[in-house]
Structure formats: C-alpha cells, structure tokens
Write a protein that holds these residues in place. Structure first.
Motif, short mmCIF file in Angstrom:
data_model
loop_
_atom_site.label_atom_id
_atom_site.label_comp_id
_atom_site.label_asym_id
_atom_site.label_seq_id
_atom_site.Cartn_x
_atom_site.Cartn_y
_atom_site.Cartn_z
N PHE A 113 0.86 -1.18 0.00
CA PHE A 113 0.00 0.00 0.00
C PHE A 113 0.89 1.22 0.00
N THR A 114 0.56 2.19 -0.86
CA THR A 114 1.33 3.43 -0.87
C THR A 114 0.87 4.31 0.29
N ARG A 115 1.69 5.28 0.61
CA ARG A 115 1.32 6.20 1.69
C ARG A 115 0.08 7.00 1.34
N LEU A 116 -0.10 7.29 0.06
CA LEU A 116 -1.30 8.01 -0.38
C LEU A 116 -2.55 7.18 -0.12
N GLN A 117 -2.49 5.89 -0.40
CA GLN A 117 -3.63 5.01 -0.15
C GLN A 117 -3.93 4.92 1.34
N VAL A 118 -2.90 4.88 2.17
CA VAL A 118 -3.09 4.81 3.62
C VAL A 118 -3.73 6.10 4.12
N LEU A 119 -3.25 7.25 3.64
CA LEU A 119 -3.84 8.53 4.06
C LEU A 119 -5.29 8.65 3.59
N ALA A 120 -5.59 8.15 2.40
CA ALA A 120 -6.98 8.18 1.91
C ALA A 120 -7.86 7.31 2.78
N CYS A 121 -7.35 6.18 3.23
CA CYS A 121 -8.11 5.29 4.11
C CYS A 121 -8.38 5.97 5.45
N TYR A 122 -7.35 6.62 6.00
CA TYR A 122 -7.54 7.35 7.26
C TYR A 122 -8.59 8.45 7.11
N ALA A 123 -8.56 9.16 5.98
CA ALA A 123 -9.55 10.21 5.74
C ALA A 123 -10.96 9.63 5.64
N GLY A 124 -11.08 8.47 5.00
CA GLY A 124 -12.38 7.80 4.90
C GLY A 124 -12.91 7.37 6.25
N VAL A 125 -12.05 6.82 7.09
CA VAL A 125 -12.46 6.41 8.44
C VAL A 125 -12.88 7.62 9.26
N LEU A 126 -12.12 8.71 9.16
CA LEU A 126 -12.46 9.93 9.89
C LEU A 126 -13.81 10.48 9.42
N LEU A 127 -14.04 10.50 8.12
CA LEU A 127 -15.32 10.96 7.59
C LEU A 127 -16.47 10.08 8.08
N PHE A 128 -16.26 8.77 8.10
CA PHE A 128 -17.27 7.83 8.59
C PHE A 128 -17.61 8.11 10.06
N LEU A 129 -16.58 8.35 10.88
CA LEU A 129 -16.82 8.64 12.30
C LEU A 129 -17.55 9.96 12.50
N VAL A 130 -17.22 10.96 11.68
CA VAL A 130 -17.93 12.24 11.77
C VAL A 130 -19.39 12.06 11.40
#
Length: 89
Positions: free
Chosen positions: A59-76
């Motif tokens: 996994f690239t770092r960009l994919q990991v950051l996108a995943c973190y952003a998706g999880v954060l959006l889901f929690l919001v």
C-alpha cells in the motif's frame, strides 16, 4: 554596494541592507515550492512499511492517508447521525 543608514532608537545608526529584487524572491519561492511538491509526490508514492508488514500487501502512503480520511469521515457522519437522533438508546 551602497548602504543606507536607518535611525533605530535615539541616536543609534545601523546599516540596512538593500532590498532584494522582488522578482528574484518570487522566483526563489516558486523554485522552493516546486522542489517541495516533487519531494512530497515521491514520498506519497513510496510504500508504507508498517502496512506492508501488517497486511503483506503493498500500500502506498497516499492510499493509507486516503483510508484514514475515509475512516475519519465515517466517524464524523456517525457522530452527526447520533446527535440528530434525538432519542435515548
């Protein structure tokens, strides 16, 4: 190079450097931003060592950051829906 004098406090005179040309400064800033952009893109394209070790997949770092952003959006979204519910669970 001609130096001018500036009154700072009381009777103290200190030499002041001439101002740099604005176009030189703008060109320097553009070059710095371009260099930073190239380094940032290269950093984002590299594989994330932690997630490669954990999952065994690349996994690239960009994919990991996108995943973190998706999880954060889901929690919001969960927080907003929970606060709009109005009733006790």
């Amino acid at each position: 190079m001609q130096q001018s004098l500036k009154v700072v406090t009381g009777f103290t005179l200190v030499p002041v450097r001439e101002r740099r040309n604005v176009t030189d400064t703008v060109a320097s800033v553009k070059q710095s931003v371009a260099s930073l952009s190239v380094r940032l893109r290269a950093w984002l394209r590299r594989p994330s060592r932690l997630w490669v070790r954990i999952t065994g997949e690349a996994f690239t770092r960009l994919q990991v950051l996108a995943c973190y952003a998706g999880v954060l959006l889901f929690l919001v979204i969960l927080g907003l829906v929970g606060s709009m519910e109005g009733g006790a669970l």
